[in-house]
Write a protein that holds these residues in place. Structure first.
Motif, PDB file in Angstrom:
ATOM      1  N   GLY A 111       0.779  -1.234   0.000  1.00  0.00           N
ATOM      2  CA  GLY A 111       0.000   0.000   0.000  1.00  0.00           C
ATOM      3  C   GLY A 111       0.804   1.274   0.000  1.00  0.00           C
ATOM      4  O   GLY A 111       0.294   2.334   0.405  1.00  0.00           O
ATOM      5  N   VAL A 112       2.049   1.240  -0.479  1.00  0.00           N
ATOM      6  CA  VAL A 112       2.891   2.442  -0.511  1.00  0.00           C
ATOM      7  C   VAL A 112       2.561   3.250  -1.766  1.00  0.00           C
ATOM      8  O   VAL A 112       2.581   2.703  -2.876  1.00  0.00           O
ATOM      9  N   PRO A 113       2.236   4.543  -1.659  1.00  0.00           N
ATOM     10  CA  PRO A 113       1.977   5.378  -2.842  1.00  0.00           C
ATOM     11  C   PRO A 113       3.163   5.375  -3.797  1.00  0.00           C
ATOM     12  O   PRO A 113       4.320   5.258  -3.369  1.00  0.00           O
ATOM     13  N   LYS A 114       2.896   5.505  -5.099  1.00  0.00           N
ATOM     14  CA  LYS A 114       3.926   5.309  -6.120  1.00  0.00           C
ATOM     15  C   LYS A 114       5.129   6.240  -5.947  1.00  0.00           C
ATOM     16  O   LYS A 114       6.278   5.803  -6.016  1.00  0.00           O
ATOM     17  N   LYS A 115       4.872   7.533  -5.722  1.00  0.00           N
ATOM     18  CA  LYS A 115       5.980   8.476  -5.590  1.00  0.00           C
ATOM     19  C   LYS A 115       6.849   8.133  -4.388  1.00  0.00           C
ATOM     20  O   LYS A 115       8.095   8.141  -4.467  1.00  0.00           O
ATOM     21  N   LYS A 116       6.198   7.829  -3.283  1.00  0.00           N
ATOM     22  CA  LYS A 116       6.937   7.457  -2.076  1.00  0.00           C
ATOM     23  C   LYS A 116       7.691   6.148  -2.296  1.00  0.00           C
ATOM     24  O   LYS A 116       8.817   5.973  -1.811  1.00  0.00           O
ATOM     25  N   ALA A 117       7.076   5.219  -3.043  1.00  0.00           N
ATOM     26  CA  ALA A 117       7.699   3.931  -3.315  1.00  0.00           C
ATOM     27  C   ALA A 117       8.984   4.100  -4.122  1.00  0.00           C
ATOM     28  O   ALA A 117       9.994   3.445  -3.852  1.00  0.00           O
ATOM     29  N   LEU A 118       8.954   4.979  -5.124  1.00  0.00           N
ATOM     30  CA  LEU A 118      10.145   5.237  -5.940  1.00  0.00           C
ATOM     31  C   LEU A 118      11.300   5.743  -5.081  1.00  0.00           C
ATOM     32  O   LEU A 118      12.445   5.298  -5.220  1.00  0.00           O
ATOM     33  N   ASN A 119      10.991   6.685  -4.197  1.00  0.00           N
ATOM     34  CA  ASN A 119      12.023   7.218  -3.301  1.00  0.00           C
ATOM     35  C   ASN A 119      12.551   6.141  -2.357  1.00  0.00           C
ATOM     36  O   ASN A 119      13.756   6.060  -2.086  1.00  0.00           O
ATOM     37  N   ARG A 120      11.625   5.314  -1.867  1.00  0.00           N
ATOM     38  CA  ARG A 120      12.011   4.272  -0.924  1.00  0.00           C
ATOM     39  C   ARG A 120      12.879   3.204  -1.596  1.00  0.00           C
ATOM     40  O   ARG A 120      13.845   2.715  -1.005  1.00  0.00           O
ATOM     41  N   VAL A 121      12.552   2.843  -2.840  1.00  0.00           N
ATOM     42  CA  VAL A 121      13.352   1.865  -3.577  1.00  0.00           C
ATOM     43  C   VAL A 121      14.773   2.376  -3.763  1.00  0.00           C
ATOM     44  O   VAL A 121      15.753   1.657  -3.513  1.00  0.00           O
ATOM     45  N   ASN A 122      14.907   3.615  -4.174  1.00  0.00           N
ATOM     46  CA  ASN A 122      16.246   4.200  -4.368  1.00  0.00           C
ATOM     47  C   ASN A 122      17.030   4.239  -3.061  1.00  0.00           C
ATOM     48  O   ASN A 122      18.243   3.990  -3.030  1.00  0.00           O
ATOM     49  N   ARG A 147      18.522 -13.081  -2.311  1.00  0.00           N
ATOM     50  CA  ARG A 147      18.055 -13.180  -0.922  1.00  0.00           C
ATOM     51  C   ARG A 147      18.318 -11.880  -0.167  1.00  0.00           C
ATOM     52  O   ARG A 147      17.504 -11.469   0.670  1.00  0.00           O
ATOM     53  N   LYS A 148      19.418 -11.258  -0.453  1.00  0.00           N
ATOM     54  CA  LYS A 148      19.718  -9.972   0.176  1.00  0.00           C
ATOM     55  C   LYS A 148      18.664  -8.933  -0.211  1.00  0.00           C
ATOM     56  O   LYS A 148      18.181  -8.158   0.627  1.00  0.00           O
ATOM     57  N   LEU A 149      18.259  -8.920  -1.483  1.00  0.00           N
ATOM     58  CA  LEU A 149      17.265  -7.957  -1.951  1.00  0.00           C
ATOM     59  C   LEU A 149      15.861  -8.302  -1.463  1.00  0.00           C
ATOM     60  O   LEU A 149      15.056  -7.402  -1.193  1.00  0.00           O
ATOM     61  N   CYS A 150      15.558  -9.591  -1.344  1.00  0.00           N
ATOM     62  CA  CYS A 150      14.275  -9.977  -0.748  1.00  0.00           C
ATOM     63  C   CYS A 150      14.206  -9.493   0.698  1.00  0.00           C
ATOM     64  O   CYS A 150      13.161  -9.024   1.169  1.00  0.00           O
ATOM     65  N   PHE A 151      15.324  -9.623   1.385  1.00  0.00           N
ATOM     66  CA  PHE A 151      15.407  -9.108   2.756  1.00  0.00           C
ATOM     67  C   PHE A 151      15.191  -7.595   2.761  1.00  0.00           C
ATOM     68  O   PHE A 151      14.462  -7.063   3.601  1.00  0.00           O
ATOM     69  N   ALA A 152      15.794  -6.894   1.798  1.00  0.00           N
ATOM     70  CA  ALA A 152      15.614  -5.442   1.694  1.00  0.00           C
ATOM     71  C   ALA A 152      14.154  -5.080   1.473  1.00  0.00           C
ATOM     72  O   ALA A 152      13.653  -4.086   2.011  1.00  0.00           O
ATOM     73  N   SER A 153      13.444  -5.900   0.683  1.00  0.00           N
ATOM     74  CA  SER A 153      12.035  -5.608   0.380  1.00  0.00           C
ATOM     75  C   SER A 153      11.157  -5.629   1.628  1.00  0.00           C
ATOM     76  O   SER A 153      10.085  -5.028   1.660  1.00  0.00           O
ATOM     77  N   THR A 154      11.632  -6.331   2.669  1.00  0.00           N
ATOM     78  CA  THR A 154      10.892  -6.381   3.932  1.00  0.00           C
ATOM     79  C   THR A 154      10.725  -4.990   4.541  1.00  0.00           C
ATOM     80  O   THR A 154       9.750  -4.717   5.253  1.00  0.00           O
ATOM     81  N   PHE A 155      11.645  -4.082   4.218  1.00  0.00           N
ATOM     82  CA  PHE A 155      11.664  -2.746   4.823  1.00  0.00           C
ATOM     83  C   PHE A 155      11.061  -1.688   3.898  1.00  0.00           C
ATOM     84  O   PHE A 155      11.085  -0.505   4.220  1.00  0.00           O
ATOM     85  N   ILE A 156      10.513  -2.106   2.754  1.00  0.00           N
ATOM     86  CA  ILE A 156      10.096  -1.168   1.713  1.00  0.00           C
ATOM     87  C   ILE A 156       9.030  -0.197   2.190  1.00  0.00           C
ATOM     88  O   ILE A 156       8.975   0.955   1.760  1.00  0.00           O
ATOM     89  N   HIS A 157       8.162  -0.621   3.097  1.00  0.00           N
ATOM     90  CA  HIS A 157       7.055   0.218   3.569  1.00  0.00           C
ATOM     91  C   HIS A 157       7.288   0.724   4.992  1.00  0.00           C
ATOM     92  O   HIS A 157       6.357   1.199   5.645  1.00  0.00           O
ATOM     93  N   ASP A 158       8.546   0.624   5.458  1.00  0.00           N
ATOM     94  CA  ASP A 158       8.930   1.117   6.782  1.00  0.00           C
ATOM     95  C   ASP A 158       8.030   0.543   7.885  1.00  0.00           C
ATOM     96  O   ASP A 158       7.423   1.284   8.657  1.00  0.00           O
ATOM     97  N   PRO A 159       7.945  -0.805   7.976  1.00  0.00           N
ATOM     98  CA  PRO A 159       7.053  -1.424   8.974  1.00  0.00           C
ATOM     99  C   PRO A 159       7.590  -1.257  10.384  1.00  0.00           C
ATOM    100  O   PRO A 159       8.791  -1.084  10.595  1.00  0.00           O
ATOM    101  N   SER A 160       6.695  -1.342  11.343  1.00  0.00           N
ATOM    102  CA  SER A 160       7.115  -1.234  12.742  1.00  0.00           C
ATOM    103  C   SER A 160       7.382  -2.595  13.368  1.00  0.00           C
ATOM    104  O   SER A 160       8.031  -2.683  14.414  1.00  0.00           O
ATOM    105  N   VAL A 161       6.871  -3.673  12.740  1.00  0.00           N
ATOM    106  CA  VAL A 161       7.116  -5.032  13.211  1.00  0.00           C
ATOM    107  C   VAL A 161       7.636  -5.859  12.038  1.00  0.00           C
ATOM    108  O   VAL A 161       7.109  -5.777  10.926  1.00  0.00           O
ATOM    109  N   LEU A 162       8.683  -6.660  12.292  1.00  0.00           N
ATOM    110  CA  LEU A 162       9.289  -7.484  11.256  1.00  0.00           C
ATOM    111  C   LEU A 162       9.279  -8.949  11.684  1.00  0.00           C
ATOM    112  O   LEU A 162       9.679  -9.274  12.806  1.00  0.00           O
TER     113      LEU A 162
END
Length: 313
Positions: A111-122, A147-162
Motif C-alpha cells: 500500500g505504498v503510494p507510487k511516488k513514495k515507493a520510488l524514493n524508498r526503492v532508491n 536473498r539480500k534484496l528480498c530481505f531489503a524488500s521487507t523494509f520497503i514500507h517502513d514497517p514497525s514489526v518485522l
C-alpha cells in the motif's frame, strides 16, 4: 500511530494452539513482543516454526488463543500488511522483472503510494549497496544477492514489526553480517523483530530474548538454562567445514536438500538430516571439493554450545 499505541507492546500472543485432525501442532505459545526488541524463536523441528510464522501473518487461524497487534484485536490482514514486514529464506520475486520493478511491486502490495515507493526503492538500493543493479533482470542475479534484496524488500514500507524466517540461511557470511547489523539498526529506530529459526546460529548474538519450542510446545522463554534443556533430539547434523567455496557450490547444495550458513571466509556450517541416505553423499561431495570437515555436531550439541555463549553475553 497514536502515542498510547506506540508506548505499548506491538504484539501480544496468548495461549496459542493449533490442531489439525488429531494432531497438536502448536500448544501453549504465549509471549509479548516489546517495542525495540528482537525476539528469537527456535525449535527442534521445522514444522512448529512454520506454523507459528503463518499464524502471525494471519495466513492460518489458530485453534485457540489470541494474536493482538498494536492493541487492536480486530485488525484486518489488509491493514496488517501495511504495518508489518515479513521475510522467508525461501522467498523469491519475479524472474523477468528488474530489481527496481520487483521492489516497486512489493511496495504496491504493502500500500505504498507510487511516488513514495520510488524514493524508498532508491533509498534501500543505496543502503544495501545494490544501486548499480537496479535495472538488472532478477533471474540474472546470484542467489545470495536475490536473498539480500528480498530481505531489503521487507523494509520497503517502513514497517514497525518485522517477522523474519531464517534470515541468515543460505547467504554468504558477509551478507549475513550485513543483515544482522541492519536488523540491529532497525531496533534503534524503534522497530520490533521476531527471528524464527530451527538452528540458533547467530540467534544468541542477535536476539534479546529467546522462545524455545519443543515438538510444538513452548518450553522456555528468556532463560538460557531453559534454552538448553528445553530442546533436544539428534534430528539434524551440523557439519562445520573450511577451505570450501560456498558461492561456487550453492546450486549443488540446494539440489542436495541441505541448508548452509557461511561462517567466515571459505568456512560454513552445513545442516543435514541425520539419516544414512543423505550423509554419505554430502561427505563424498565435500571430499571431492577438498573441503576440510572441522566439526560434526548434532542439533542438541549445537544448541548447548549456543546457549553457553548466550549465557556469557
Amino acid at each position: 500511530m497514536s502515542v498510547a499505541e506506540s508506548a505499548g507492546a506491538p504484539l501480544r500472543v496468548s495461549d496459542l494452539s493449533l490442531k489439525k485432525d488429531k494432531f497438536t501442532l502448536l500448544s501453549n505459545v504465549s509471549f509479548v513482543l516489546d517495542q525495540s526488541e528482537i525476539l528469537g524463536v527456535v525449535s527442534n523441528r521445522v514444522e512448529p516454526v512454520e506454523h507459528l510464522f503463518r499464524l502471525l501473518l494471519y495466513l492460518d487461524k489458530p485453534s485457540s488463543g489470541s494474536i493482538i497487534y498494536f492493541n487492536n484485536p480486530m485488525i484486518s490482514r489488509k491493514t496488517l500488511v501495511k504495518r508489518i514486514g515479513f521475510y522467508s529464506c525461501s522467498m523469491d520475486l519475479l524472474n523477468d522483472s528488474t530489481v527496481s520493478e520487483n521492489l516497486l511491486l512489493v511496495a504496491s502490495m504493502h500500500g505504498v503510494p507510487k511516488k513514495k515507493a520510488l524514493n524508498r526503492v532508491n533509498e534501500l538500493l543505496s543502503l544495501f549497496e545494490t544501486s548499480n543493479i537496479s535495472g538488472v533482470k532478477w533471474f540474472r542475479l546470484p542467489l545470495s544477492i536475490r536473498r539480500k534484496l528480498c530481505f531489503a524488500s521487507t523494509f520497503i514500507h517502513d514497517p514497525s514489526v518485522l517477522l523474519l524466517y531464517d534470515p541468515f540461511r543460505g547467504v554468504p557470511f558477509d551478507v549475513a553480517l550485513f543483515m544482522r547489523n541492519f536488523i540491529r539498526t532497525s531496533i534503534d529506530l524503534g522497530k520490533s523483530v521476531i527471528v524464527f529459526s530451527t538452528v540458533p546460529l547467530l540467534i544468541d548474538e542477535v536476539c534479546d530474548r529467546v522462545i524455545v519450542l519443543h515438538n510444538g510446545q513452548q518450553t522456555a522463554l528468556d532463560h538460557a538454562e531453559s534454552f538448553v534443556t528445553g530442546v533436544g533430539g539428534p534430528g539434524m547434523l551440523s557439519i562445520h567445514v573450511s577451505n570450501f567455496n560456498i558461492e561456487a557450490n550453492i546450486d549443488t547444495l540446494e539440489k542436495m536438500g541441505v541448508s548452509w550458513y557461511a561462517t567466515g571466509e571459505k568456512e560454513a556450517m552445513i545442516e543435514i538430516d541425520n539419516t544414512p541416505e543423505k550423509i554419505p553423499k554430502l561427505m563424498e561431495f565435500l571430499v571431492k571439493k577438498d573441503a576440510v570437515v572441522t566439526r560434526i555436531l548434532s542439533t542438541r550439541q549445537h544448541l548447548l554450545e549456543s546457549a553457553n555463549r548466550f549465557m556469557e553475553v
